[in-house]
Design a protein around this motif. Structure first.
Motif, mmCIF file in Angstrom:
data_model
loop_
_atom_site.group_PDB
_atom_site.id
_atom_site.type_symbol
_atom_site.label_atom_id
_atom_site.label_comp_id
_atom_site.label_asym_id
_atom_site.label_seq_id
_atom_site.Cartn_x
_atom_site.Cartn_y
_atom_site.Cartn_z
ATOM 1 N N ALA A 56 0.528 -0.745 -0.124
ATOM 2 C CA ALA A 56 -0.002 -0.085 0.194
ATOM 3 C C ALA A 56 0.700 1.478 0.143
ATOM 4 C CB ALA A 56 -0.879 -0.102 1.417
ATOM 5 N N THR A 57 -0.164 2.684 -0.710
ATOM 6 C CA THR A 57 0.836 3.859 0.195
ATOM 7 C C THR A 57 -0.166 4.600 0.529
ATOM 8 O OG1 THR A 57 2.169 3.169 -2.245
ATOM 9 C CG2 THR A 57 1.387 5.300 -1.841
ATOM 10 N N GLY A 58 1.257 5.153 1.210
ATOM 11 C CA GLY A 58 -0.903 6.196 2.032
ATOM 12 C C GLY A 58 0.566 6.832 4.043
ATOM 13 N N ALA A 59 0.113 6.784 4.584
ATOM 14 C CA ALA A 59 0.259 6.923 5.968
ATOM 15 C C ALA A 59 0.173 6.389 7.296
ATOM 16 C CB ALA A 59 -0.317 8.735 6.523
ATOM 17 N N ILE A 60 0.713 6.244 8.277
ATOM 18 C CA ILE A 60 0.719 5.370 8.848
ATOM 19 C C ILE A 60 0.272 5.933 10.422
ATOM 20 C CG2 ILE A 60 1.250 3.085 10.719
ATOM 21 C CD1 ILE A 60 3.519 2.863 8.421
ATOM 22 N N THR A 61 -0.876 5.091 10.906
ATOM 23 C CA THR A 61 -1.047 6.047 12.300
ATOM 24 C C THR A 61 -1.215 4.707 14.172
ATOM 25 O OG1 THR A 61 -2.656 7.443 13.623
ATOM 26 C CG2 THR A 61 -3.999 6.155 12.364
ATOM 27 N N ASP A 62 -1.169 5.039 14.955
ATOM 28 C CA ASP A 62 -0.914 4.882 15.871
ATOM 29 C C ASP A 62 -2.380 5.217 16.345
ATOM 30 O OD1 ASP A 62 0.489 6.690 17.877
ATOM 31 O OD2 ASP A 62 1.946 5.730 17.373
ATOM 32 N N ALA A 64 -1.934 5.925 19.840
ATOM 33 C CA ALA A 64 -1.883 7.562 20.224
ATOM 34 C C ALA A 64 -2.143 8.540 19.406
ATOM 35 C CB ALA A 64 -0.808 7.804 20.686
ATOM 36 N N GLY A 65 -2.513 8.545 18.295
ATOM 37 C CA GLY A 65 -2.657 9.675 17.499
ATOM 38 C C GLY A 65 -1.888 10.267 16.488
ATOM 39 N N ALA A 66 -0.547 9.622 16.861
ATOM 40 C CA ALA A 66 0.277 9.919 15.993
ATOM 41 C C ALA A 66 0.390 9.400 14.118
ATOM 42 C CB ALA A 66 1.794 9.318 16.293
ATOM 43 N N ILE A 67 1.399 10.250 13.952
ATOM 44 C CA ILE A 67 0.803 9.812 12.227
ATOM 45 C C ILE A 67 2.609 9.984 11.599
ATOM 46 C CG2 ILE A 67 0.508 11.890 11.349
ATOM 47 C CD1 ILE A 67 -1.423 10.451 9.246
ATOM 48 N N SER A 68 2.839 9.253 10.570
ATOM 49 C CA SER A 68 4.116 9.332 9.913
ATOM 50 C C SER A 68 3.836 9.815 8.568
ATOM 51 C CB SER A 68 3.964 7.353 9.335
ATOM 52 O OG SER A 68 2.962 7.379 8.096
ATOM 53 N N GLY A 69 3.160 10.749 8.114
ATOM 54 C CA GLY A 69 3.498 11.016 7.219
ATOM 55 C C GLY A 69 2.843 9.872 5.793
ATOM 56 N N GLN A 70 3.031 10.838 4.807
ATOM 57 C CA GLN A 70 3.713 10.045 3.621
ATOM 58 C C GLN A 70 4.869 9.081 3.343
ATOM 59 O OE1 GLN A 70 0.919 9.725 1.067
ATOM 60 N NE2 GLN A 70 1.875 8.350 -0.813
ATOM 61 N N VAL A 71 3.946 7.731 3.491
ATOM 62 C CA VAL A 71 5.149 6.147 2.545
ATOM 63 C C VAL A 71 4.399 6.324 1.455
ATOM 64 C CG1 VAL A 71 5.569 6.104 5.667
ATOM 65 C CG2 VAL A 71 4.003 4.124 4.142
ATOM 66 N N ASP A 72 6.462 5.488 0.844
ATOM 67 C CA ASP A 72 6.005 4.951 -0.532
ATOM 68 C C ASP A 72 5.044 3.599 -0.043
ATOM 69 O OD1 ASP A 72 7.594 6.970 -1.558
ATOM 70 O OD2 ASP A 72 9.429 6.654 -1.268
ATOM 71 N N ILE A 73 6.080 2.908 0.399
ATOM 72 C CA ILE A 73 4.810 1.644 0.382
ATOM 73 C C ILE A 73 4.926 0.698 1.641
ATOM 74 C CG2 ILE A 73 5.261 -0.994 -1.140
ATOM 75 C CD1 ILE A 73 7.063 -0.100 -2.992
ATOM 76 N N GLU A 90 -4.649 6.170 -2.130
ATOM 77 C CA GLU A 90 -3.419 6.315 -0.447
ATOM 78 C C GLU A 90 -4.357 5.333 0.254
ATOM 79 O OE1 GLU A 90 -1.369 8.052 -0.289
ATOM 80 O OE2 GLU A 90 -0.783 8.077 -2.346
ATOM 81 N N ARG A 91 -3.499 4.895 1.744
ATOM 82 C CA ARG A 91 -4.811 4.393 2.374
ATOM 83 C C ARG A 91 -4.389 4.253 3.759
ATOM 84 N NH1 ARG A 91 -7.346 -0.375 1.904
ATOM 85 N NH2 ARG A 91 -7.550 -1.513 -0.008
ATOM 86 N N LEU A 92 -5.281 4.985 4.685
ATOM 87 C CA LEU A 92 -4.856 5.408 5.917
ATOM 88 C C LEU A 92 -4.390 3.709 6.628
ATOM 89 C CD1 LEU A 92 -4.019 7.215 8.999
ATOM 90 C CD2 LEU A 92 -6.364 6.793 8.799
ATOM 91 N N LEU A 93 -3.398 3.364 7.383
ATOM 92 C CA LEU A 93 -2.671 2.665 7.921
ATOM 93 C C LEU A 93 -2.072 1.911 9.435
ATOM 94 C CD1 LEU A 93 -0.835 2.685 5.049
ATOM 95 C CD2 LEU A 93 -1.176 0.019 5.141
ATOM 96 N N VAL A 122 8.450 6.467 11.174
ATOM 97 C CA VAL A 122 8.020 5.915 11.332
ATOM 98 C C VAL A 122 8.097 5.034 12.401
ATOM 99 C CG1 VAL A 122 7.848 3.170 10.340
ATOM 100 C CG2 VAL A 122 7.518 5.416 8.668
ATOM 101 N N LYS A 123 9.412 5.706 12.519
ATOM 102 C CA LYS A 123 9.765 4.239 14.406
ATOM 103 C C LYS A 123 9.203 4.660 15.855
ATOM 104 C CE LYS A 123 13.604 1.991 12.555
ATOM 105 N NZ LYS A 123 13.389 1.008 12.361
#
Length: 227
Positions: A56-62, A64-73, A90-93, A122-123
């Protein structure tokens, strides 16, 4: 024992094909950077791995509400939902849905700073997989990150040194340069066409290490869930 010649021949052809497509877009506007990601995704990852694997392409959230911003894959585990943006790819993961991320750059050396910025975001995400069945060791606390460049370091030593001198919080767990085939990370060094094979091995190992998990998805909506 020597390497399988048929596999080496096929990997070499794939490596050359990826570089040919990269060369065709060289000098084009910056918008083509997305097409390089799409080429690596469409012509390599989606062709190599079984159809049930989703990249997938998109952003990752946890939770706690933090978000990664755009990740390529983002490579998904497959047992946790992710949420599409209507009419786009685009996906929200959710952090627990992601097995690893892959950043794809035109020139890994020149764009290393961008890799570090994305890796740090991401980390910093927190995840609680609640694994039920694992194979082959403890799972990493944070989402593993791999950096891929069409061009960049020409030697494994140079790539390894770049990784080693990058601060822990910004350091990807592995890196591949397609042109030279140099791969370093996860205890593996490779070069030439075997760099692509090393990447496949690492992705497959991460995906198969966690056979099943049952994370608490209600942690993302705890206020509503308790209402």
């Amino acid at each position: 024992m020597s390497h399988n010649p048929h596999l080496l021949q096929r990997l070499t052809a794939i490596q050359q094909s990826l570089m040919a497509q990269h060369s065709a877009g060289r000098g084009m506007p910056n918008a083509t950077s997305g097409s390089e990601r799409e080429t690596f995704l469409r012509e390599f990852l989606q062709q190599v791995f079984p159809a049930h694997r989703r990249f997938a392409t998109g952003a990752i959230t946890d939770s706690a509400g933090a978000i990664s911003g755009q990740v390529d894959i983002a490579v998904e585990y497959g047992f946790v939902p992710s949420f599409p943006m209507p009419s786009t790819s685009e996906r929200l993961l959710l952090a627990e849905s992601v097995a690893l991320t892959i950043e794809v750059k035109s020139d890994l050396s020149a764009q290393w700073g961008q890799v570090c910025e994305t890796t740090a975001r991401v980390k910093s995400l927190q995840r609680d997989l609640k694994p039920i069945m694992t194979l082959g060791g403890q799972l990493p606390a944070s989402i593993p990150c791999i950096a891929v460049g069409y061009t960049g370091h020409s030697t494994v030593q140079g790539l390894t040194e770049r990784l080693a001198t990058t601060p822990d919080a910004q350091r990807p767990d592995g890196a591949l340069v397609i042109q030279s085939g140099c791969f370093s990370g996860f205890g593996i060094d490779a070069s030439g066409p075997l760099g692509l094979y090393a990447l496949c091995h690492v992705v497959n190992r991460i995906l198969t290490r966690l056979a099943y998990a049952a994370p608490n998805l209600m942690s993302y909506v705890r206020n509503e869930a308790s209402a």
